[in-house]
Write a protein that holds these residues in place. Structure first.
Motif, PDB file in Angstrom:
ATOM      1  N   MET A 134       0.963  -1.139  -0.043  1.00 48.85           N
ATOM      2  CA  MET A 134      -0.168   0.107  -0.035  1.00 48.85           C
ATOM      3  C   MET A 134       0.739   1.123  -0.018  1.00 48.85           C
ATOM      4  N   ILE A 135       1.793   1.125   0.911  1.00 49.13           N
ATOM      5  CA  ILE A 135       2.868   2.373   0.931  1.00 49.13           C
ATOM      6  C   ILE A 135       3.554   2.528  -0.636  1.00 49.13           C
ATOM      7  N   TYR A 136       3.971   1.468  -1.238  1.00 52.16           N
ATOM      8  CA  TYR A 136       4.337   1.604  -2.502  1.00 52.16           C
ATOM      9  C   TYR A 136       3.344   2.036  -3.706  1.00 52.16           C
ATOM     10  N   GLY A 137       2.103   1.851  -3.219  1.00 49.57           N
ATOM     11  CA  GLY A 137       0.994   2.133  -4.439  1.00 49.57           C
ATOM     12  C   GLY A 137       0.661   0.944  -5.126  1.00 49.57           C
ATOM     13  N   ASN A 138       0.983  -0.423  -4.865  1.00 49.86           N
ATOM     14  CA  ASN A 138       0.506  -1.466  -5.443  1.00 49.86           C
ATOM     15  C   ASN A 138      -1.055  -1.675  -5.253  1.00 49.86           C
ATOM     16  N   TYR A 139      -1.266  -1.283  -3.925  1.00 45.97           N
ATOM     17  CA  TYR A 139      -2.507  -1.624  -3.407  1.00 45.97           C
ATOM     18  C   TYR A 139      -3.217  -0.544  -3.013  1.00 45.97           C
ATOM     19  N   ARG A 140      -4.354  -0.003  -3.032  1.00 46.87           N
ATOM     20  CA  ARG A 140      -4.853   1.264  -2.680  1.00 46.87           C
ATOM     21  C   ARG A 140      -5.875   0.956  -1.506  1.00 46.87           C
ATOM     22  N   ALA A 141      -5.640   1.986  -0.543  1.00 49.84           N
ATOM     23  CA  ALA A 141      -6.783   1.930   0.578  1.00 49.84           C
ATOM     24  C   ALA A 141      -7.898   2.382   0.151  1.00 49.84           C
ATOM     25  N   GLN A 142      -8.965   1.875   1.036  1.00 50.32           N
ATOM     26  CA  GLN A 142     -10.348   2.340   0.885  1.00 50.32           C
ATOM     27  C   GLN A 142     -10.585   3.655   1.397  1.00 50.32           C
ATOM     28  N   SER A 143      -9.770   4.136   2.365  1.00 49.89           N
ATOM     29  CA  SER A 143     -10.019   5.362   2.946  1.00 49.89           C
ATOM     30  C   SER A 143      -8.691   5.718   3.722  1.00 49.89           C
ATOM     31  N   GLY A 144      -8.660   6.890   3.984  1.00 55.98           N
ATOM     32  CA  GLY A 144      -7.407   7.501   4.823  1.00 55.98           C
ATOM     33  C   GLY A 144      -6.452   8.029   3.791  1.00 55.98           C
ATOM     34  N   VAL A 145      -4.906   8.105   4.637  1.00 53.27           N
ATOM     35  CA  VAL A 145      -4.204   8.981   3.897  1.00 53.27           C
ATOM     36  C   VAL A 145      -2.657   8.047   4.053  1.00 53.27           C
ATOM     37  N   VAL A 146      -1.931   7.636   2.802  1.00 53.70           N
ATOM     38  CA  VAL A 146      -0.983   6.858   2.775  1.00 53.70           C
ATOM     39  C   VAL A 146       0.153   7.883   1.875  1.00 53.70           C
ATOM     40  N   ALA A 147       1.044   8.983   2.811  1.00 50.96           N
ATOM     41  CA  ALA A 147       1.687  10.075   1.970  1.00 50.96           C
ATOM     42  C   ALA A 147       3.011   9.720   2.186  1.00 50.96           C
ATOM     43  N   VAL A 148       3.866  10.006   1.039  1.00 50.67           N
ATOM     44  CA  VAL A 148       5.295   9.771   1.149  1.00 50.67           C
ATOM     45  C   VAL A 148       5.857  11.280   0.259  1.00 50.67           C
ATOM     46  N   ASP A 149       6.411  11.632   1.289  1.00 54.52           N
ATOM     47  CA  ASP A 149       7.092  13.087   0.735  1.00 54.52           C
ATOM     48  C   ASP A 149       5.857  14.047   0.441  1.00 54.52           C
ATOM     49  N   GLY A 150       4.820  13.769   1.154  1.00 49.44           N
ATOM     50  CA  GLY A 150       3.664  14.863   0.741  1.00 49.44           C
ATOM     51  C   GLY A 150       2.580  14.238  -0.243  1.00 49.44           C
ATOM     52  N   VAL A 151       3.120  13.487  -0.740  1.00 50.32           N
ATOM     53  CA  VAL A 151       2.087  12.662  -2.022  1.00 50.32           C
ATOM     54  C   VAL A 151       1.298  11.659  -1.445  1.00 50.32           C
TER      55      VAL A 151
END
Length: 227
Positions: free
Chosen positions: A53-70
């Motif tokens: 999820m942090i790498y962007g392979n899976y997308r969260a249903q809700s919430g924020v997963v931010a890396v360097d502000g993205v």
């Protein structure tokens, strides 16, 4: 550098009556520059899912997963690709490369993608391969023919070729002998010293104790485990 807030994730098994499997509910933590955090928890608790999820392979249903502000939950695909090229490295357990591409080019590729001149990129790749004890005669061969330990070291060299500001490590010392394990731990320590934020899965407890500043037990984010 890493910021997760109220992250929820579930999987729907469409071939099993659309059964919904909850994975995370309300997951949240931050990781600062120069900090290495280990994800812990029993097998099946969701460590690898969270990394993806942090790498962007899976997308969260809700919430924020931010890396360097993205925020990868809402980011466009082109923004995720840019983030992976410039900011976010990922050393997985398994090497996945195009067949027949020489090992030296495999390791240099992240640098070439950033526009680093080919001679400089190959020199930096060679230095890492040498440091990780990959014999020079193998550099012209595809790593798909290598042993598991050699492939893992090529994968690590590729992941550390560019000084990513953020880095994900999935079992980076698994299958390594004592000498190469020590080299990998040195690379992690050097990355921390230059300000890289690191999230990792380390089943090697001694390695975890040596390079990680703290641990996050993902079991606390799992509704299934809480039940």
């Amino acid at each position: 550098m890493f910021e997760l807030k109220d992250v929820s994730k579930s999987f729907t098994l469409h071939n099993q009556g659309s059964t919904v499997i909850p994975v995370f509910d309300g997951a949240g933590f931050t990781v600062a520059r120069g900090e290495c955090v280990a994800l812990t928890g029993a097998s099946g608790a969701g460590k690898s899912t969270l990394m993806r999820m942090i790498y962007g392979n899976y997308r969260a249903q809700s919430g924020v997963v931010a890396v360097d502000g993205v925020d990868l939950v809402t980011a466009a695909p082109r923004e995720i690709i840019r983030l992976r090229r410039e900011v976010l490295g990922y050393v997985s357990q398994f090497l996945r490369v195009v067949p027949r591409v020489p090992t030296l080019e495999v390791v240099a590729e992240p640098l070439l993608a950033l526009g680093v001149p080919a001679p400089e990129a190959r020199a930096r790749a060679a230095a890492l391969l040498r440091r990780l004890n990959i014999p020079e005669p193998l550099w012209a061969l595809s790593p798909t023919t290598f042993s598991g330990g050699e492939q893992q070291r090529v994968n690590i060299a590729r992941g550390f070729a560019h000084g990513f500001p953020a880095l994900l490590l999935d079992e980076p010392t698994a299958s390594l002998d004592a000498v190469n394990r020590a080299v990998v731990l040195e690379l992690i320590a050097e990355a921390k010293a230059r300000g890289t934020a690191i999230i990792g899965i380390f089943h090697d407890e001694a390695a975890r104790a040596q390079v990680c500043d703290r641990e996050i037990d993902v079991t606390g984010f799992s509704p299934a485990c809480a039940a």
